[in-house]
Design an enzyme around this catalytic site. Structure first.
Site, PDB file in Angstrom:
ATOM      1  CB  SER A  40      -4.606   6.515   8.012  1.00  9.34           C
ATOM      2  OG  SER A  40      -4.232   5.272   8.485  1.00  9.34           O
ATOM      3  CG  HIS A  71      -6.503   1.389   6.778  1.00 13.13           C
ATOM      4  ND1 HIS A  71      -5.461   1.663   5.930  1.00 13.13           N
ATOM      5  CD2 HIS A  71      -6.251   2.058   7.904  1.00 13.13           C
ATOM      6  CE1 HIS A  71      -4.618   2.463   6.529  1.00 13.13           C
ATOM      7  NE2 HIS A  71      -5.066   2.726   7.730  1.00 13.13           N
ATOM      8  CG  HIS A  93      -1.162  -1.224   8.337  1.00 11.31           C
ATOM      9  ND1 HIS A  93      -2.509  -1.121   8.119  1.00 11.31           N
ATOM     10  CD2 HIS A  93      -0.637   0.013   8.131  1.00 11.31           C
ATOM     11  CE1 HIS A  93      -2.798   0.129   7.792  1.00 11.31           C
ATOM     12  NE2 HIS A  93      -1.689   0.841   7.787  1.00 11.31           N
ATOM     13  CE1 TYR A  95      -2.194  -2.056  12.419  1.00 13.67           C
ATOM     14  CE2 TYR A  95      -0.381  -0.668  11.665  1.00 13.67           C
ATOM     15  CZ  TYR A  95      -1.731  -0.883  11.838  1.00 13.67           C
ATOM     16  OH  TYR A  95      -2.636   0.061  11.438  1.00 13.67           O
ATOM     17  CD  GLU A  96      -4.450  -4.627   9.195  1.00 14.92           C
ATOM     18  OE1 GLU A  96      -5.596  -5.070   9.064  1.00 14.92           O
ATOM     19  OE2 GLU A  96      -3.892  -3.913   8.347  1.00 14.92           O
ATOM     20  CB  ALA A 123      -1.600   8.940   8.928  1.00 16.91           C
ATOM     21  CG  MET A 220       2.898   2.207  12.641  1.00 17.85           C
ATOM     22  SD  MET A 220       1.574   1.747  13.756  1.00 17.85           S
ATOM     23  CE  MET A 220       1.845   2.895  15.123  1.00 17.85           C
ATOM     24  CB  SER A 221       1.895   2.082   6.117  1.00 19.01           C
ATOM     25  OG  SER A 221       1.954   3.476   5.888  1.00 19.01           O
ATOM     26  CG  ASN A 244       0.534  11.971  15.593  1.00 13.63           C
ATOM     27  OD1 ASN A 244       0.069  11.332  14.630  1.00 13.63           O
ATOM     28  ND2 ASN A 244       1.599  11.597  16.239  1.00 13.63           N
ATOM     29  CG  HIS A 256      -6.544   4.987  14.455  1.00 13.90           C
ATOM     30  ND1 HIS A 256      -5.558   5.081  13.492  1.00 13.90           N
ATOM     31  CD2 HIS A 256      -7.638   4.521  13.805  1.00 13.90           C
ATOM     32  CE1 HIS A 256      -6.044   4.691  12.321  1.00 13.90           C
ATOM     33  NE2 HIS A 256      -7.301   4.354  12.475  1.00 13.90           N
TER      34      HIS A 256
END
Ligand code: HPA
Length: 286
Positions: A40, A71, A93, A95-96, A123, A220-221, A244, A256
Protein backbone atom coordinates in the site's frame (compact mmCIF):
# COMPACT_ATOMS: atom_id res chain seq x y z
CA UNK A 1 11.96 -28.75 -4.85
CA UNK A 2 9.66 -31.60 -5.78
CA UNK A 3 5.88 -31.61 -5.74
CA UNK A 4 6.05 -33.73 -2.60
CA UNK A 5 4.59 -36.69 -4.49
CA UNK A 6 1.15 -35.07 -4.54
CA UNK A 7 -0.88 -34.26 -7.63
CA UNK A 8 0.27 -31.28 -9.63
CA UNK A 9 -2.30 -28.47 -9.57
CA UNK A 10 -3.78 -28.81 -13.01
CA UNK A 11 -6.17 -25.87 -12.85
CA UNK A 12 -3.96 -23.34 -11.03
CA UNK A 13 -0.80 -24.68 -12.70
CA UNK A 14 -2.29 -24.08 -16.11
CA UNK A 15 -3.35 -20.53 -15.18
CA UNK A 16 0.12 -19.77 -13.86
CA UNK A 17 1.77 -21.08 -17.02
CA UNK A 18 -0.46 -18.98 -19.24
CA UNK A 19 0.42 -15.85 -17.29
CA UNK A 20 4.16 -16.69 -17.30
CA UNK A 21 4.00 -17.19 -21.05
CA UNK A 22 2.13 -13.89 -21.50
CA UNK A 23 4.80 -12.01 -19.49
CA UNK A 24 7.60 -13.59 -21.51
CA UNK A 25 5.85 -12.87 -24.81
CA UNK A 26 5.50 -9.29 -23.76
CA UNK A 27 9.03 -8.74 -22.47
CA UNK A 28 11.07 -11.30 -24.38
CA UNK A 29 13.50 -13.70 -22.66
CA UNK A 30 13.99 -12.52 -19.14
CA UNK A 31 15.48 -14.30 -16.12
CA UNK A 32 14.75 -12.33 -12.98
CA UNK A 33 16.53 -13.31 -9.78
CA UNK A 34 14.34 -11.25 -7.53
CA UNK A 35 10.65 -10.50 -7.03
CA UNK A 36 9.51 -7.40 -5.19
CA UNK A 37 5.97 -6.87 -3.93
CA UNK A 38 5.17 -3.23 -3.31
CA UNK A 39 2.59 -2.72 -0.59
CA UNK A 40 0.00 0.00 0.00
CA UNK A 41 1.39 3.37 -1.07
CA UNK A 42 4.90 1.92 -1.52
CA UNK A 43 4.62 1.53 -5.31
CA UNK A 44 7.05 4.43 -5.91
CA UNK A 45 9.87 1.88 -6.03
CA UNK A 46 8.43 0.91 -9.41
CA UNK A 47 10.00 4.12 -10.79
CA UNK A 48 13.46 2.98 -9.65
CA UNK A 49 13.63 0.07 -12.11
CA UNK A 50 16.17 0.55 -14.88
CA UNK A 51 15.11 -0.49 -18.37
CA UNK A 52 11.62 -0.97 -17.03
CA UNK A 53 8.97 -2.63 -19.10
CA UNK A 54 5.51 -2.59 -17.61
CA UNK A 55 2.38 -4.60 -18.19
CA UNK A 56 -0.88 -4.03 -16.38
CA UNK A 57 -2.35 -7.06 -14.66
CA UNK A 58 -5.60 -6.76 -16.58
CA UNK A 59 -3.64 -7.57 -19.78
CA UNK A 60 -2.47 -10.89 -18.33
CA UNK A 61 -4.67 -13.99 -18.43
CA UNK A 62 -6.13 -14.99 -15.08
CA UNK A 63 -4.55 -12.08 -13.22
CA UNK A 64 -6.69 -11.09 -10.19
CA UNK A 65 -8.05 -7.56 -10.24
CA UNK A 66 -7.45 -5.23 -7.31
CA UNK A 67 -10.31 -3.05 -6.14
CA UNK A 68 -8.30 -1.04 -3.59
CA UNK A 69 -7.02 2.50 -4.00
CA UNK A 70 -3.20 2.57 -3.98
CA UNK A 71 -3.05 -0.97 -5.38
CA UNK A 72 -2.99 -0.52 -9.14
CA UNK A 73 -1.94 -3.92 -10.47
CA UNK A 74 1.23 -3.70 -12.58
CA UNK A 75 4.07 -6.04 -13.37
CA UNK A 76 7.40 -4.30 -13.89
CA UNK A 77 10.41 -6.06 -15.38
CA UNK A 78 13.86 -4.52 -15.39
CA UNK A 79 16.84 -4.25 -13.10
CA UNK A 80 16.82 -2.90 -9.57
CA UNK A 81 20.19 -1.93 -8.13
CA UNK A 82 21.76 -3.96 -10.94
CA UNK A 83 19.78 -7.14 -10.22
CA UNK A 84 17.28 -8.49 -12.79
CA UNK A 85 13.97 -8.17 -11.00
CA UNK A 86 10.21 -8.26 -11.38
CA UNK A 87 8.10 -5.89 -9.35
CA UNK A 88 4.46 -6.28 -8.49
CA UNK A 89 2.99 -2.90 -7.85
CA UNK A 90 -0.29 -3.38 -6.07
CA UNK A 91 -1.56 -6.65 -4.83
CA UNK A 92 -4.90 -8.27 -4.27
CA UNK A 93 -6.11 -9.22 -0.85
CA UNK A 94 -8.19 -12.06 0.40
CA UNK A 95 -10.65 -9.53 1.88
CA UNK A 96 -11.60 -8.39 -1.62
CA UNK A 97 -13.25 -11.77 -1.99
CA UNK A 98 -10.50 -13.37 -4.05
CA UNK A 99 -9.89 -17.04 -3.54
CA UNK A 100 -6.58 -17.72 -1.76
CA UNK A 101 -5.11 -19.30 -4.90
CA UNK A 102 -5.96 -16.14 -6.86
CA UNK A 103 -4.11 -14.03 -4.29
CA UNK A 104 -0.95 -16.09 -4.76
CA UNK A 105 -1.13 -16.38 -8.55
CA UNK A 106 1.21 -13.39 -9.04
CA UNK A 107 3.81 -14.97 -6.73
CA UNK A 108 3.48 -18.29 -8.56
CA UNK A 109 4.12 -16.39 -11.80
CA UNK A 110 7.27 -14.84 -10.33
CA UNK A 111 8.37 -18.32 -9.26
CA UNK A 112 7.61 -19.53 -12.79
CA UNK A 113 9.89 -16.77 -14.11
CA UNK A 114 12.67 -18.17 -11.94
CA UNK A 115 13.10 -15.78 -9.01
CA UNK A 116 15.38 -16.95 -6.19
CA UNK A 117 14.23 -14.46 -3.58
CA UNK A 118 11.15 -12.39 -2.82
CA UNK A 119 11.06 -9.00 -1.11
CA UNK A 120 7.65 -8.20 0.38
CA UNK A 121 6.43 -4.93 1.79
CA UNK A 122 3.24 -3.81 3.42
CA UNK A 123 1.52 -1.23 5.54
CA UNK A 124 0.85 -2.35 9.09
CA UNK A 125 -0.50 -1.14 12.40
CA UNK A 126 2.02 -1.01 15.24
CA UNK A 127 1.22 -3.11 18.29
CA UNK A 128 4.51 -3.16 20.19
CA UNK A 129 4.70 -0.14 22.46
CA UNK A 130 7.87 1.33 21.00
CA UNK A 131 6.59 1.34 17.41
CA UNK A 132 5.52 4.67 15.92
CA UNK A 133 3.78 5.72 12.71
CA UNK A 134 6.48 6.09 10.06
CA UNK A 135 8.74 3.35 11.43
CA UNK A 136 10.10 0.68 9.13
CA UNK A 137 10.01 -2.81 10.62
CA UNK A 138 12.01 -5.72 9.27
CA UNK A 139 9.76 -8.77 9.50
CA UNK A 140 11.37 -11.40 11.72
CA UNK A 141 8.51 -13.89 11.41
CA UNK A 142 4.77 -13.98 10.94
CA UNK A 143 1.64 -15.29 12.63
CA UNK A 144 -0.98 -16.48 10.15
CA UNK A 145 -4.45 -15.55 11.39
CA UNK A 146 -6.06 -15.37 7.96
CA UNK A 147 -7.84 -18.68 8.50
CA UNK A 148 -7.30 -19.97 5.03
CA UNK A 149 -3.93 -21.25 3.99
CA UNK A 150 -3.37 -20.38 0.31
CA UNK A 151 -1.85 -23.80 -0.38
CA UNK A 152 -5.10 -25.66 0.38
CA UNK A 153 -5.92 -27.49 -2.83
CA UNK A 154 -3.77 -29.06 -5.50
CA UNK A 155 -0.01 -28.73 -5.10
CA UNK A 156 1.34 -26.02 -7.38
CA UNK A 157 4.08 -26.90 -9.85
CA UNK A 158 7.48 -26.92 -8.17
CA UNK A 159 5.93 -26.60 -4.71
CA UNK A 160 6.18 -28.95 -1.80
CA UNK A 161 2.97 -30.17 -0.14
CA UNK A 162 4.14 -29.37 3.39
CA UNK A 163 6.53 -26.43 3.43
CA UNK A 164 8.70 -26.09 6.51
CA UNK A 165 8.19 -22.56 7.83
CA UNK A 166 11.35 -22.41 9.93
CA UNK A 167 13.55 -19.58 8.67
CA UNK A 168 10.76 -18.22 6.50
CA UNK A 169 12.24 -14.71 6.68
CA UNK A 170 15.76 -15.55 5.55
CA UNK A 171 18.53 -14.93 8.07
CA UNK A 172 21.19 -13.87 5.54
CA UNK A 173 18.85 -11.52 3.72
CA UNK A 174 17.76 -9.97 7.01
CA UNK A 175 21.41 -9.49 8.00
CA UNK A 176 21.90 -7.61 4.74
CA UNK A 177 18.91 -5.33 5.40
CA UNK A 178 20.13 -4.56 8.92
CA UNK A 179 23.61 -3.76 7.62
CA UNK A 180 22.21 -1.33 5.04
CA UNK A 181 20.02 0.36 7.64
CA UNK A 182 23.07 0.89 9.81
CA UNK A 183 25.23 2.11 6.94
CA UNK A 184 22.60 4.53 5.63
CA UNK A 185 21.43 5.57 9.10
CA UNK A 186 17.88 4.46 8.43
CA UNK A 187 16.14 3.66 11.70
CA UNK A 188 14.93 0.07 11.49
CA UNK A 189 12.77 -1.86 13.92
CA UNK A 190 12.32 -5.60 13.77
CA UNK A 191 9.34 -7.68 14.79
CA UNK A 192 6.60 -10.21 14.20
CA UNK A 193 3.86 -9.47 11.67
CA UNK A 194 0.39 -10.89 12.30
CA UNK A 195 -1.69 -11.32 9.14
CA UNK A 196 -5.45 -11.00 9.61
CA UNK A 197 -8.12 -11.36 6.93
CA UNK A 198 -9.66 -7.88 7.35
CA UNK A 199 -11.11 -5.73 5.90
CA UNK A 200 -12.35 -4.33 9.21
CA UNK A 201 -9.53 -3.05 11.38
CA UNK A 202 -9.02 -4.78 14.71
CA UNK A 203 -10.88 -4.00 17.89
CA UNK A 204 -8.78 -2.80 20.82
CA UNK A 205 -9.48 -6.16 22.51
CA UNK A 206 -8.14 -7.97 19.46
CA UNK A 207 -5.03 -5.79 19.49
CA UNK A 208 -4.42 -6.69 23.16
CA UNK A 209 -4.94 -10.36 22.29
CA UNK A 210 -2.52 -10.08 19.36
CA UNK A 211 0.10 -8.57 21.63
CA UNK A 212 -0.26 -11.51 24.00
CA UNK A 213 0.16 -13.85 21.05
CA UNK A 214 3.51 -12.23 20.33
CA UNK A 215 2.59 -9.94 17.43
CA UNK A 216 4.41 -6.62 17.04
CA UNK A 217 2.46 -5.37 14.04
CA UNK A 218 -0.73 -6.29 12.24
CA UNK A 219 -1.85 -6.14 8.62
CA UNK A 220 -4.03 -7.80 6.03
CA UNK A 221 -1.58 -9.11 3.43
CA UNK A 222 1.84 -10.66 2.85
CA UNK A 223 1.30 -13.96 4.67
CA UNK A 224 -0.30 -15.81 1.71
CA UNK A 225 2.39 -14.61 -0.70
CA UNK A 226 5.23 -15.59 1.62
CA UNK A 227 3.72 -19.04 2.21
CA UNK A 228 3.47 -19.56 -1.56
CA UNK A 229 7.07 -18.47 -2.06
CA UNK A 230 8.33 -20.76 0.70
CA UNK A 231 6.41 -23.70 -0.77
CA UNK A 232 8.56 -23.20 -3.88
CA UNK A 233 11.79 -22.82 -1.88
CA UNK A 234 12.13 -19.08 -2.62
CA UNK A 235 13.95 -17.08 0.06
CA UNK A 236 11.86 -14.29 1.58
CA UNK A 237 12.52 -11.01 3.30
CA UNK A 238 9.98 -8.37 4.27
CA UNK A 239 9.60 -4.82 5.50
CA UNK A 240 6.48 -3.37 7.10
CA UNK A 241 5.82 0.32 7.08
CA UNK A 242 4.12 1.09 10.37
CA UNK A 243 1.45 3.51 9.21
CA UNK A 244 -0.49 3.92 12.44
CA UNK A 245 -0.74 2.63 15.96
CA UNK A 246 -3.11 -0.34 16.09
CA UNK A 247 -6.65 0.20 17.36
CA UNK A 248 -6.97 1.44 20.90
CA UNK A 249 -3.30 2.48 21.20
CA UNK A 250 -3.95 6.05 20.13
CA UNK A 251 -7.03 8.26 20.40
CA UNK A 252 -7.24 8.51 16.61
CA UNK A 253 -9.58 6.46 14.46
CA UNK A 254 -8.03 4.31 11.75
CA UNK A 255 -8.36 5.47 8.21
CA UNK A 256 -7.00 4.12 4.90
CA UNK A 257 -6.12 7.67 3.75
CA UNK A 258 -3.88 8.07 6.80
CA UNK A 259 -2.25 4.74 5.96
CA UNK A 260 -1.44 5.97 2.44
CA UNK A 261 -0.25 9.36 3.69
CA UNK A 262 2.23 7.77 6.09
CA UNK A 263 3.60 5.49 3.37
CA UNK A 264 4.14 8.54 1.17
CA UNK A 265 6.15 10.17 3.94
CA UNK A 266 8.43 7.15 4.40
CA UNK A 267 8.70 6.31 0.70
CA UNK A 268 12.20 7.71 0.32
CA UNK A 269 13.66 5.89 3.34
CA UNK A 270 11.87 2.72 2.32
CA UNK A 271 13.27 2.89 -1.22
CA UNK A 272 16.78 3.60 -0.01
CA UNK A 273 16.62 0.64 2.39
CA UNK A 274 15.30 -1.76 -0.25
CA UNK A 275 17.67 -0.65 -3.03
CA UNK A 276 20.69 -0.83 -0.73
CA UNK A 277 19.59 -4.24 0.46
CA UNK A 278 19.19 -5.57 -3.08
CA UNK A 279 22.78 -4.59 -3.85
CA UNK A 280 23.86 -6.73 -0.92
CA UNK A 281 21.53 -9.58 -1.88
CA UNK A 282 23.10 -9.90 -5.34
CA UNK A 283 25.96 -12.29 -4.37
CA UNK A 284 23.51 -14.40 -2.36
CA UNK A 285 21.17 -15.09 -5.26
CA UNK A 286 23.42 -17.12 -7.56
N1 HPA B 1 -4.51 -3.03 11.07
C1 HPA B 1 -4.55 -3.87 10.02
N2 HPA B 1 -4.01 -3.57 8.83
C2 HPA B 1 -3.38 -2.39 8.72
C3 HPA B 1 -3.30 -1.48 9.77
C4 HPA B 1 -3.89 -1.82 11.02
O1 HPA B 1 -3.87 -1.07 12.02
N3 HPA B 1 -2.62 -0.39 9.33
C5 HPA B 1 -2.29 -0.65 8.03
N4 HPA B 1 -2.76 -1.86 7.65
Amino acid sequence: MSGGGGPVGVASGHGVELAVRAVLERFGPFEPLLGVILGSGLGGLADRFEGAQVVVGSDLPGWPRSTVEGHEGKVICGTLAGVPAVGLSGRVHMYEGHAPEAVILPVRVLVGLGIRALVVSNAAGGIRRDLRAGDLMLIADHIDLMYRNPLVGPVGRGETRWPDMYGTYDGELRDAVRAVALERRIPLQEGIYAGLLGPSYETPAEVRALRRLGADAVGMSTVPEVIAARAAGVRCVGVSCITNLAAGLSPELLDHEEVLETTRQVAERFQSLVLGSIERFAPLLG
